[in-house]
Design a protein around this motif. Structure first.
Motif, PDB file in Angstrom:
ATOM      1  N   LEU A 167     -74.424  54.887 -42.687  1.00 17.91           N
ATOM      2  CA  LEU A 167     -75.301  54.829 -41.840  1.00 17.91           C
ATOM      3  C   LEU A 167     -74.652  55.147 -40.573  1.00 17.91           C
ATOM      4  O   LEU A 167     -75.073  55.709 -39.421  1.00 17.91           O
ATOM      5  N   GLU A 168     -73.753  54.299 -40.127  1.00 18.75           N
ATOM      6  CA  GLU A 168     -72.785  54.322 -38.872  1.00 18.75           C
ATOM      7  C   GLU A 168     -72.276  55.688 -38.605  1.00 18.75           C
ATOM      8  O   GLU A 168     -72.085  56.386 -37.773  1.00 18.75           O
ATOM      9  N   LYS A 169     -71.901  56.385 -39.785  1.00 19.72           N
ATOM     10  CA  LYS A 169     -71.360  57.856 -39.765  1.00 19.72           C
ATOM     11  C   LYS A 169     -72.397  58.666 -39.221  1.00 19.72           C
ATOM     12  O   LYS A 169     -72.168  59.670 -38.375  1.00 19.72           O
ATOM     13  N   LEU A 170     -73.485  58.439 -39.585  1.00 25.19           N
ATOM     14  CA  LEU A 170     -74.824  59.267 -39.476  1.00 25.19           C
ATOM     15  C   LEU A 170     -75.111  59.097 -38.028  1.00 25.19           C
ATOM     16  O   LEU A 170     -75.913  59.790 -37.396  1.00 25.19           O
ATOM     17  N   ARG A 171     -74.944  57.943 -37.567  1.00 19.30           N
ATOM     18  CA  ARG A 171     -75.345  57.410 -36.176  1.00 19.30           C
ATOM     19  C   ARG A 171     -74.563  58.001 -35.020  1.00 19.30           C
ATOM     20  O   ARG A 171     -75.004  57.960 -33.983  1.00 19.30           O
ATOM     21  N   MET A 172     -73.350  58.644 -35.359  1.00 22.57           N
ATOM     22  CA  MET A 172     -72.498  59.047 -34.396  1.00 22.57           C
ATOM     23  C   MET A 172     -73.202  60.280 -33.549  1.00 22.57           C
ATOM     24  O   MET A 172     -73.849  60.877 -34.040  1.00 22.57           O
ATOM     25  N   VAL A 173     -73.103  60.010 -32.127  1.00 20.76           N
ATOM     26  CA  VAL A 173     -73.719  61.220 -31.299  1.00 20.76           C
ATOM     27  C   VAL A 173     -72.920  62.535 -31.542  1.00 20.76           C
ATOM     28  O   VAL A 173     -71.768  62.610 -31.554  1.00 20.76           O
ATOM     29  N   THR A 174     -73.704  63.532 -31.887  1.00 20.63           N
ATOM     30  CA  THR A 174     -73.110  65.032 -32.060  1.00 20.63           C
ATOM     31  C   THR A 174     -72.912  65.710 -30.520  1.00 20.63           C
ATOM     32  O   THR A 174     -73.410  65.285 -29.681  1.00 20.63           O
ATOM     33  N   ASP A 175     -72.230  66.675 -30.750  1.00 22.55           N
ATOM     34  CA  ASP A 175     -71.901  67.461 -29.564  1.00 22.55           C
ATOM     35  C   ASP A 175     -73.156  67.964 -28.978  1.00 22.55           C
ATOM     36  O   ASP A 175     -73.519  67.726 -27.671  1.00 22.55           O
ATOM     37  N   GLU A 176     -74.098  68.404 -29.722  1.00 23.70           N
ATOM     38  CA  GLU A 176     -75.388  68.826 -29.536  1.00 23.70           C
ATOM     39  C   GLU A 176     -76.323  67.746 -28.621  1.00 23.70           C
ATOM     40  O   GLU A 176     -76.747  67.965 -27.292  1.00 23.70           O
ATOM     41  N   GLU A 177     -76.206  66.440 -29.186  1.00 24.66           N
ATOM     42  CA  GLU A 177     -76.845  65.489 -28.547  1.00 24.66           C
ATOM     43  C   GLU A 177     -76.399  65.065 -27.346  1.00 24.66           C
ATOM     44  O   GLU A 177     -76.806  64.671 -26.312  1.00 24.66           O
ATOM     45  N   GLN A 178     -74.928  65.057 -27.207  1.00 23.21           N
ATOM     46  CA  GLN A 178     -74.243  64.816 -25.887  1.00 23.21           C
ATOM     47  C   GLN A 178     -74.757  65.557 -24.721  1.00 23.21           C
ATOM     48  O   GLN A 178     -74.768  65.224 -23.710  1.00 23.21           O
ATOM     49  N   LYS A 179     -74.820  67.012 -25.182  1.00 26.73           N
ATOM     50  CA  LYS A 179     -75.432  67.738 -23.983  1.00 26.73           C
ATOM     51  C   LYS A 179     -76.738  67.364 -23.606  1.00 26.73           C
ATOM     52  O   LYS A 179     -76.931  67.440 -22.259  1.00 26.73           O
ATOM     53  N   ILE A 180     -77.601  67.043 -24.551  1.00 28.96           N
ATOM     54  CA  ILE A 180     -78.877  66.517 -24.098  1.00 28.96           C
ATOM     55  C   ILE A 180     -78.992  65.270 -23.232  1.00 28.96           C
ATOM     56  O   ILE A 180     -79.414  65.180 -22.210  1.00 28.96           O
TER      57      ILE A 180
END
Length: 320
Positions: free
Chosen positions: A6-19
């Motif tokens: 779950l912690e691995k899946l919760r990490m902010v992706t590059d796409e999310e960081q741009k948002i």
């Protein structure tokens, strides 16, 4: 779900960081190069693979779109709101599972940081081996499979409220783990796991598409298919119509509209499917098989069996 996963899946992706940095819209060019927003499997599934996963993109509204593949969404924690076919508003909660075929349109409201969903991108051919492994046919299983194609009219999505179905939870978590770890040679494992998943889901039809507006006919259809699955030996249209407080003609017309078959035809399909299973898996005589499925007219049974399987019961038993 395992907390490390779950912690691995919760990490902010590059796409999310741009948002989060101010680019508030979904970057459509990450999903398609077409004017119409059809999410393209070529952008999401590596060449040579049949299935991939990635966490659902949070923090932004995901506009209305379709897919040219089968999508399965699993809600790991929190919740997400999905608008399906412009009409049905589905709130996926922890443990819920959503299948969408290529005909369904989907729109997703912004998810918070703690709303963790996993999207499975699946090419239709992935399911070939998955369902070949299931030896016992039944009309309900066949319908669930057809839902993943483009030729069914009863529904083009399936929503399972599966939080309390432990085998389902374990099987999905196994697939998420193998796909996130990117282990080699896992196609067969995942196809088998998906087969086991559908074997389990087909026994929990009461968990399909519950509390969804505009799904009255769909719920009625699932109820009748489930009845046929368990009452194929001596079930009657009058009995299930009475249980559902409907007129028999309405039930038969509904089935014909959404499956292409009336009640009698579906009941007969199920009887023959059970006969084929018993011939392969048991030493019962053909007469005993006929009795087990509720047939007492041998000539009628032999004729219908040959129409479906293109051989006699005895020949079918000895086929490889």
């Amino acid at each position: 779900m395992d907390q490390r996963l779950l912690e691995k899946l919760r990490m902010v992706t590059d796409e999310e960081q741009k948002i989060l940095d101010g680019y508030l819209d979904i970057q459509k060019d990450l999903y398609t190069d077409k004017k119409e927003f059809i999410v393209d499997s070529q952008f999401l599934i590596s060449k040579g693979k049949l299935i991939e996963i990635r966490p659902h993109t949070r923090f932004a509204h995901f506009p209305k779109h379709r897919h040219n593949y089968v999508e399965m969404v699993y809600m790991c924690s929190g919740s997400t709101v999905h608008i399906i076919n412009d009409v049905d508003k589905i709130i996926l909660k922890e443990g819920d599972l959503l299948f969408l075929n290529q005909n369904a349109t989907q729109e997703i409201e912004p998810a918070k940081e703690t709303d963790i969903a996993v999207n499975f991108f699946i090419l239709p051919e992935f399911f070939n081996q998955t369902f070949d492994m299931i030896e016992e046919e039944n009309v309900l299983r066949d319908f669930l499979i057809s839902t993943l194609s483009q030729d069914t009219s009863l529904t083009n999505y399936l929503h399972f409220q599966a939080k309390d179905i432990l085998p389902v939870q374990n099987l999905i978590e196994n697939m998420i783990w193998t796909l996130t770890e990117k282990k080699s040679g896992i196609n067969t494992i995942n196809q088998t796991t998906m087969g086991l998943l559908f074997m389990n889901l087909s026994t929990f039809t009461e968990a399909i598409n519950q509390n969804v507006p505009n799904q009255y006919e769909q719920s009625m259809g699932f109820a009748v298919l489930k009845y046929i699955e368990t009452h194929f030996r001596n079930g009657t249209l009058a009995e299930i119509a009475g249980e559902l407080h409907q007129e028999p003609y309405y039930i038969s017309r509904l089935l014909k509209k959404h499956t292409g078959y009336n009640f009698k035809e579906l009941l007969q399909q199920r009887k023959l499917q059970q006969a084929a299973y018993l011939l392969k898996q048991t030493p019962l005589t053909v007469n005993a098989v006929m009795d087990a499925i509720g047939y007492d007219n041998s000539s009628y049974f032999y004729r219908k069996f040959r129409e479906k399987y293109h051989c006699s019961p005895k020949e079918y038993r000895h086929q490889n």
